[in-house]
Design a protein around this motif. Structure first.
Motif, PDB file in Angstrom:
ATOM      1  N   GLU A 171       0.808  -1.214   0.000  1.00  0.00           N
ATOM      2  CA  GLU A 171       0.000   0.000   0.000  1.00  0.00           C
ATOM      3  C   GLU A 171       0.844   1.269   0.000  1.00  0.00           C
ATOM      4  OE1 GLU A 171      -4.242  -1.035   2.015  1.00  0.00           O
ATOM      5  OE2 GLU A 171      -2.637  -0.578   3.425  1.00  0.00           O
ATOM      6  N   GLY A 172       2.157   1.119   0.074  1.00  0.00           N
ATOM      7  CA  GLY A 172       3.022   2.286   0.078  1.00  0.00           C
ATOM      8  C   GLY A 172       3.757   2.454   1.402  1.00  0.00           C
ATOM      9  N   ARG A 173       4.049   3.707   1.754  1.00  0.00           N
ATOM     10  CA  ARG A 173       4.843   4.035   2.946  1.00  0.00           C
ATOM     11  C   ARG A 173       4.196   3.472   4.213  1.00  0.00           C
ATOM     12  NH1 ARG A 173       4.532   9.469   5.975  1.00  0.00           N
ATOM     13  NH2 ARG A 173       6.229   9.349   7.502  1.00  0.00           N
ATOM     14  N   ILE A 174       5.055   2.994   5.135  1.00  0.00           N
ATOM     15  CA  ILE A 174       4.608   2.434   6.408  1.00  0.00           C
ATOM     16  C   ILE A 174       5.380   3.112   7.546  1.00  0.00           C
ATOM     17  CG2 ILE A 174       4.117   0.301   7.661  1.00  0.00           C
ATOM     18  CD1 ILE A 174       5.379  -1.130   5.168  1.00  0.00           C
ATOM     19  N   ILE A 175       4.671   3.366   8.642  1.00  0.00           N
ATOM     20  CA  ILE A 175       5.323   3.783   9.876  1.00  0.00           C
ATOM     21  C   ILE A 175       4.739   2.975  11.036  1.00  0.00           C
ATOM     22  CG2 ILE A 175       5.779   6.142   9.093  1.00  0.00           C
ATOM     23  CD1 ILE A 175       3.392   7.047  10.862  1.00  0.00           C
ATOM     24  N   CYS A 176       5.482   2.891  12.121  1.00  0.00           N
ATOM     25  CA  CYS A 176       4.913   2.467  13.395  1.00  0.00           C
ATOM     26  C   CYS A 176       5.300   3.530  14.413  1.00  0.00           C
ATOM     27  CB  CYS A 176       5.363   1.071  13.805  1.00  0.00           C
ATOM     28  SG  CYS A 176       7.127   0.894  14.137  1.00  0.00           S
ATOM     29  N   THR A 177       4.652   3.518  15.569  1.00  0.00           N
ATOM     30  CA  THR A 177       4.864   4.581  16.549  1.00  0.00           C
ATOM     31  C   THR A 177       5.122   3.975  17.920  1.00  0.00           C
ATOM     32  OG1 THR A 177       3.293   5.959  15.313  1.00  0.00           O
ATOM     33  CG2 THR A 177       3.935   6.710  17.509  1.00  0.00           C
TER      34      THR A 177
END
Length: 334
Positions: free
Chosen positions: A43-49
């Motif tokens: 789905e494209g760019r990924i981040i976690c926090t």
């Protein structure tokens, strides 16, 4: 230049750089968050926090909390309580959840629970870099499933104990759904992952939590949606695959605390007072059945009056959940 002085400067710079990556979190009260870039997926760019609140008293032990499905970390009472008992507190908003949900992403969607392994690996690396030598992993519902699945496939992970709060170890349906329909959907989900198999859900559990209805809590309903979010066959496949893997053969050697309510209650469109004293999401019989098989050192407890997230239960049951958690940790690390 003195070698000891140089080492001290390097250590200071490493700590300063790490701390500089944190900013104030929406929870306030000294909670901080750190956004971590995790590359790209389908789905494209990924981040976690990574969210943290640090103790003012020096300690080298920490708890890392993993939220459930249709969820994110908002339970500051839990974090504060853990902090008061001598642990640094961290929580992880997984990719596509809560603080980590990006506009181009389908909320909560994955094709395999192993997609979350990189998020957990990264969080554990940071927590250890920040000076913590003992780490307890704590997972609620789907977070409990993910945490257990992670530990099965990472037996050497730096985890000293696992706390499971109503883990999603099996579906809560009848035999027809569990033995025929779900395996079929799971199989098809491997080939048609985008297929939407459920468009929404019942808001009763959310109403049992929200202060505007019957509960005590407030949360972002764009991140924890009262009516749920469409579920795709690929997600069903991911959950079913992990559950089958754990049910067939699992030996986790670290100590495990398994917590569930004492009773489940069937959810319907009509409000029942029992919703405030029961797990209306999962079967507690399944939680106990499969949870006690996860390893040789499982402490299993049921909490009378507990709801699905035991630490959001009404106060008597919530106090019991905290008592069991901290007495277990005390025995683990006297």
């Amino acid at each position: 230049m003195n070698r000891l002085f140089i080492c001290g400067v390097v250590a200071f710079l490493l700590v300063f750089t790490a701390n500089a990556q944190y900013v104030h979190d929406i929870l306030g009260d000294n909670y901080q968050k750190r956004t971590i870039e995790m590359g790209e997926d389908y789905e494209g760019r990924i981040i976690c926090t990574l969210i943290r609140k640090l103790s003012e008293v020096p300690t080298q032990q920490a708890v890392l909390y993993i939220h459930g499905y249709n969820d994110y970390f908002f339970q500051s009472e839990l974090g504060d309580s853990i902090l008061l008992h001598g642990y640094q507190f961290y929580a992880l908003d997984l990719r596509k959840y809560g603080r980590s949900l990006l506009p181009h992403q389908d909320a909560f969607y994955c094709k395999s629970l192993q997609e979350y392994f990189a998020d957990i690996d990264t969080a554990l690396t940071i927590i250890r870099q920040e000076g913590n030598k003992k780490i307890i992993l704590m997972g609620h519902s789907t977070g409990g499933l993910i945490s257990t699945y992670y530990l099965k496939h990472h037996p050497n992970a730096p985890i000293d104990g696992l706390v499971l709060n109503s883990p999603f170890l099996d579906w809560n349906f009848g035999w027809l759904m569990e033995d025929i329909v779900l395996p079929t959907v799971s199989f098809l989900g491997n080939y048609f992952p985008e297929w939407i198999v459920q468009s929404g859900g019942n808001p009763s559990y959310a109403y049992s939590l929200l202060k505007d209805f019957y509960g005590e809590w407030t949360f972002n309903t764009n991140w924890k949606m009262p009516f749920g979010h469409p579920k795709r066959a690929g997600w069903i496949h991911a959950i079913h695959t992990a559950q089958q893997d754990l049910q067939e053969n699992c030996t986790i050697h670290c100590p495990i605390l398994l917590l569930s309510s004492l009773q489940s209650y069937p959810e319907s469109k009509i409000w029942h007072e029992e919703y405030m004293h029961s797990d209306i999401v999962l079967s507690v019989d399944d939680i106990q059945k499969f949870g006690t098989r996860l390893g040789p050192n499982v402490t299993a407890k049921c909490i009378n009056g507990g709801i699905h997230d035991l630490f959001l239960s009404q106060k008597p049951a919530r106090d019991r959940a905290y008592s069991l958690l901290f007495s277990w940790l005390q025995r683990l690390y006297p």
